[in-house]
Design an enzyme around this catalytic site. Structure first.
Site, short mmCIF file in Angstrom:
data_model
loop_
_atom_site.label_atom_id
_atom_site.label_comp_id
_atom_site.label_asym_id
_atom_site.label_seq_id
_atom_site.Cartn_x
_atom_site.Cartn_y
_atom_site.Cartn_z
N TRP A 115 27.16 47.24 35.27
CA TRP A 115 27.63 46.79 33.95
C TRP A 115 28.26 47.95 33.18
CZ3 TRP A 115 27.73 42.58 30.59
CH2 TRP A 115 27.89 42.90 29.23
N ILE A 116 29.44 47.69 32.56
CA ILE A 116 29.97 48.65 31.58
C ILE A 116 30.37 47.88 30.31
CG2 ILE A 116 30.82 50.24 33.33
CD1 ILE A 116 33.72 49.41 32.50
N ASN A 117 30.38 48.60 29.18
CA ASN A 117 31.08 48.07 28.01
C ASN A 117 31.95 49.17 27.40
OD1 ASN A 117 27.92 47.99 27.40
ND2 ASN A 117 28.80 48.37 25.40
N ASP A 118 31.78 49.51 26.15
CA ASP A 118 32.77 50.33 25.43
C ASP A 118 33.23 51.60 26.15
OD1 ASP A 118 31.45 48.66 23.69
OD2 ASP A 118 30.92 50.20 22.25
N ASP A 171 28.59 54.63 16.01
CA ASP A 171 29.90 54.83 16.65
C ASP A 171 30.81 55.79 15.87
OD1 ASP A 171 28.78 52.78 18.19
OD2 ASP A 171 29.99 51.21 17.26
N GLU A 203 32.04 48.32 13.48
CA GLU A 203 31.59 49.26 14.49
C GLU A 203 32.80 49.83 15.23
OE1 GLU A 203 28.88 47.25 17.13
OE2 GLU A 203 30.22 45.58 17.45
#
Ligand SMILES: *[C@@H]1O[C@H](CO)[C@@H](O)[C@H](O)[C@H]1NC(C)=O
Ligand SMILES: *[C@@H]1O[C@H](CO)[C@@H](O)[C@H](O)[C@H]1NC(C)=O
Ligand SMILES: *[C@@H]1O[C@H](CO)[C@@H](O)[C@H](O)[C@H]1NC(C)=O
Ligand SMILES: *[C@@H]1O[C@H](CO)[C@@H](O)[C@H](O)[C@H]1NC(C)=O
Ligand SMILES: *[C@@H]1O[C@H](CO)[C@@H](O)[C@H](O)[C@H]1NC(C)=O
Ligand SMILES: *[C@@H]1O[C@H](CO)[C@@H](O)[C@H](O)[C@H]1NC(C)=O
Ligand SMILES: *[C@@H]1O[C@H](CO)[C@@H](O)[C@H](O)[C@H]1NC(C)=O
Ligand SMILES: *[C@@H]1O[C@H](CO)[C@@H](O)[C@H](O)[C@H]1NC(C)=O
Length: 590
Positions: A66-69, A199, A253
């Site tokens: 899994w990846i996000n930002d 962030d 964010e």
């Protein structure tokens, strides 16, 4: 960013595919996750076949999981670094990002990537429950430094921390050390919700020579970009007023704040003096799906951002991208003097598909971003490096598309392609009237004005990933409308027929841009197709739409899909030029 909404949770139903290439619609049974009822597949083993063909071949993703930002992107000593929110344990979405780490990859060309060990992991009291998004800054030309959000506990209290490379002579900067005085910023601000404070941006230098950063926050129930100052990047003092704040939503964010010079395609480095005439851009991410921006000036006396236009309703704000594109982050590329932006594009099939595929989440193609000559709109274009993957060029000139025409584009690998097409209007008289209320909900208008709904000028565009009988296809198209002073172009990326799999999330994304018929006459479209990714740039990068699709045709072993140019408007359009290429596989996803 924080994932409180799991986009896929409400996507009901799933078809599973077997290795024979035959598609079976398997029965689904309702089950409950405690929050509501959804459907889950009976045969997760069969679903694992899905993975191979939906996996992208030239969009960024690590080998698995899994990846996000994207976070902390930078160019340093001849190497591009990409960090990303990463679950080292699997391809599932970690519960509200608890324990998430900073994955790390490096590249020489932004296309081919080398995967490294995670760079920042939760192992100190100030980030023990997760290492969330942040940014990289390069101090005095040669000292990279990362500032990121640490999650303290299950109440989601947030602080800001610093990490530095252990050995600056290591060309890949593999190991990072946390500062002794972490956390460097605590959530001590009257009215601040300490679980909505995250962030931090890349640093910039003010006229007093001090560094500044902004941090996204919920302050007294509204959205704020809190401003901090420092001499050494370690000891931070809050500036009493925010850089900017707004009642348009309750939290921002993944802030991004950068300078741009109108009409110059080049980028600006925030750690040097900003030239006269520059504008500033504040990009915010909100509501878990929207990356919006404001163009304005940075008032040095007040130390505040002043937007050129203030629109109370955030639905009217321009977006970096109108599709599946969130938590974008930009950086200055000193190798080529440009600014680059990219973002997370999440999977929109089910969360059980995430697990079956063994990977989830990609990043958009890195895009050069700059301000148009009027100083009103950001433009974006895929970095030119991706053109090195082009092969088998095909070329058509002076095609005439009358109402109802469908022209098949053959001779390239249609599952992995780069297509550039221009549409020239022969007259503007047939333009239908524009209704400004459409701007509040462009997706709704794209659903109403689909490719099979005839208009005056348009719809015209591309039909891609189409099955033999057209049961399955994705449409990217334009319509031209006459408004009071000018013409408005609608661009849609319509996924409603993109897959025969039931229950998938298949919106019709859309955005508008202004069009000067006398001067321009042509509307350009570039679409990058990469299996489950369809990334489109309309009007020279004025409207961009990233989309994720899961066609059954891709799972079927036939491995081919059709591509067409079409026109369903009354007015004939000319295609003066159409060029398309197959795209080779990058070392992005190995
Ligand atoms: C997520 O974690 C929180 C805190 O540990 C817990 O209360 C909640 O039940 C978890 N939710 C799921 C779906 O696991
Ligand atoms: C991954 O697994 C390790 C070992 O069980 C655990 O400590 C960590 O919290 C997990 N990380 C995530 C993101 O779930
Ligand atoms: C730092 O990295 C360089 C280049 O890889 C290496 O030669 C050197 O031994 C490293 N220094 C330390 C202290 O690890
Ligand atoms: C702070 O934000 C959280 C969301 O993370 C929300 O649940 C909570 O109600 C907010 N607290 C206050 C005092 O507004
Ligand atoms: C941090 O900066 C503030 C404001 O410039 C200063 O008053 C303070 O002494 C500094 N603290 C440390 C530990 O350097
Ligand atoms: C939000 O609205 C309230 C009430 O109108 C006003 O007092 C406040 O200044 C506004 N805040 C911002 C950031 O615009
Ligand atoms: C974001 O959510 C808020 C609150 O629900 C809403 O008022 C606002 O219009 C939304 N913004 C966008 C761009 O959808
Ligand atoms: C054009 O419109 C006709 C009639 O509505 C429709 O059958 C056809 O599918 C449309 N063409 C495309 C490419 O959508």
């Amino acid at each position: 960013m924080l994932m409180t909404v799991h986009l896929q949770g409400w996507l009901a139903g799933l078809a599973c595919m077997f290795s024979t290439g035959i598609v079976f619609q398997i029965l689904v049974r309702p089950c409950s996750n405690g929050e509501g009822v959804f459907f889950c597949p009976q045969s997760p083993k069969a679903c694992s076949i899905v993975g191979k063909r939906y996996r992208t071949d030239y969009h960024f993703q690590p080998p698995k999981n899994w990846i996000n930002d994207p976070c902390g992107s930078m160019y340093y000593n001849g190497v591009y670094h990409e960090f990303y929110q990463y679950n080292p344990n699997g391809s599932y979405n970690p519960n509200i990002s608890y324990n998430i780490v900073w994955g790390h990859s490096v590249s020489m060309d932004l296309i081919n990537w080398i995967n490294l060990e995670p760079a920042i992991e939760p192992d100190t009291p100030s980030d023990i429950s997760g290492c969330w998004t942040g940014s990289a800054t390069i101090l005095s030309g040669d000292q990279p430094i990362i500032i990121y959000t640490g999650l303290l506990d299950i109440q989601k209290h947030q602080v800001q921390n610093i990490a530095l490379p252990k050995n600056r002579s290591d060309p890949y900067l593999r190991e990072w050390t946390k500062a002794h005085n972490n956390p460097v910023i605590q959530p001590v601000v009257p009215g601040l919700n300490s679980s909505q404070f995250r962030d931090p941006t890349t640093g910039w230098i003010g006229p007093d020579g001090l560094w500044r950063i902004a941090v996204g926050a919920e302050l007294n129930g509204y959205s704020a970009a809190l401003l901090y100052k420092s001499e050494d990047f370690l000891n931070w003092t809050r500036v009493e007023h925010p850089l900017y704040s707004s009642n348009s939503s309750n939290m921002w964010e993944c802030l991004d704040f950068f300078a741009v010079l109108p009409g110059s395609g080049g980028g600006l480095d925030l750690s040097s003096a900003i030239p006269n005439g520059a504008k500033h851009v504040l990009k915010v991410s909100m509501n878990c799906t929207d990356d919006m921006y404001m163009i304005g000036v940075y008032d040095l006396k007040r130390d505040a951002f002043v937007p050129d236009t203030v629109l109370d309703d955030s639905r009217l704000w321009p977006r970096i991208d109108y599709g599946n594109f969130y938590a974008s982050k930009s950086f200055f590329d000193s190798k080529h003097g440009r600014r680059i932006i990219w973002a997370w594009s999440s999977e929109t099939d089910s969360s059980s598909d995430d697990v079956a595929k063994g990977w989830a989440g990609i990043h958009s193609i890195p895009r050069t971003i700059w301000l148009d000559s009027h100083g009103k709109q950001l433009l974006q274009w895929p970095v030119e490096e991706i053109e090195s993957l082009r092969t088998n060029e095909i070329n058509h000139q002076a095609l005439e598309l009358k109402k109802g025409d469908l022209f098949e584009i053959k001779g390239i690998e249609t599952l992995q392609a780069d297509v550039e097409i221009d549409f020239e209007l022969t007259s503007i008289n047939d333009a239908d009237p524009f209704d400004p209320s459409w701007l509040f909900d462009t997706e709704k208008h794209c659903r109403e004005a689909g490719a099979s709904v005839h208009g005056g000028i348009g719809p015209f565009g591309l039909v891609i990933l189409a099955s033999d009988n057209m049961e399955e296809h994705t449409d990217v198209h334009f319509r031209v409308y006459k408004s009071q002073q000018n013409y408005m172009v609608l661009m849609c990326s319509d996924l409603r027929r993109s897959s025969l799999r039931p229950g998938l999330y298949t919106p019709a994304y859309g955005g508008f841009f202004e069009f000067d018929f006398e001067k321009e006459r042509k509307i350009s479209l570039r679409t990058l197709i990469d299996r489950s990714a369809v990334e489109s740039f309309g009007g020279g990068g004025r409207v961009c739409i990233m989309a994720r699709v899961y066609p059954v045709a891709l799972v079927d072993d036939i491995g081919c899909a059709h591509m067409y140019a079409f026109n369903n408007g009354s007015a004939t359009v000319i295609v003066p030029q159409l060029r398309a290429w197959s795209m080779r596989r990058a070392q992005a996803s190995v």
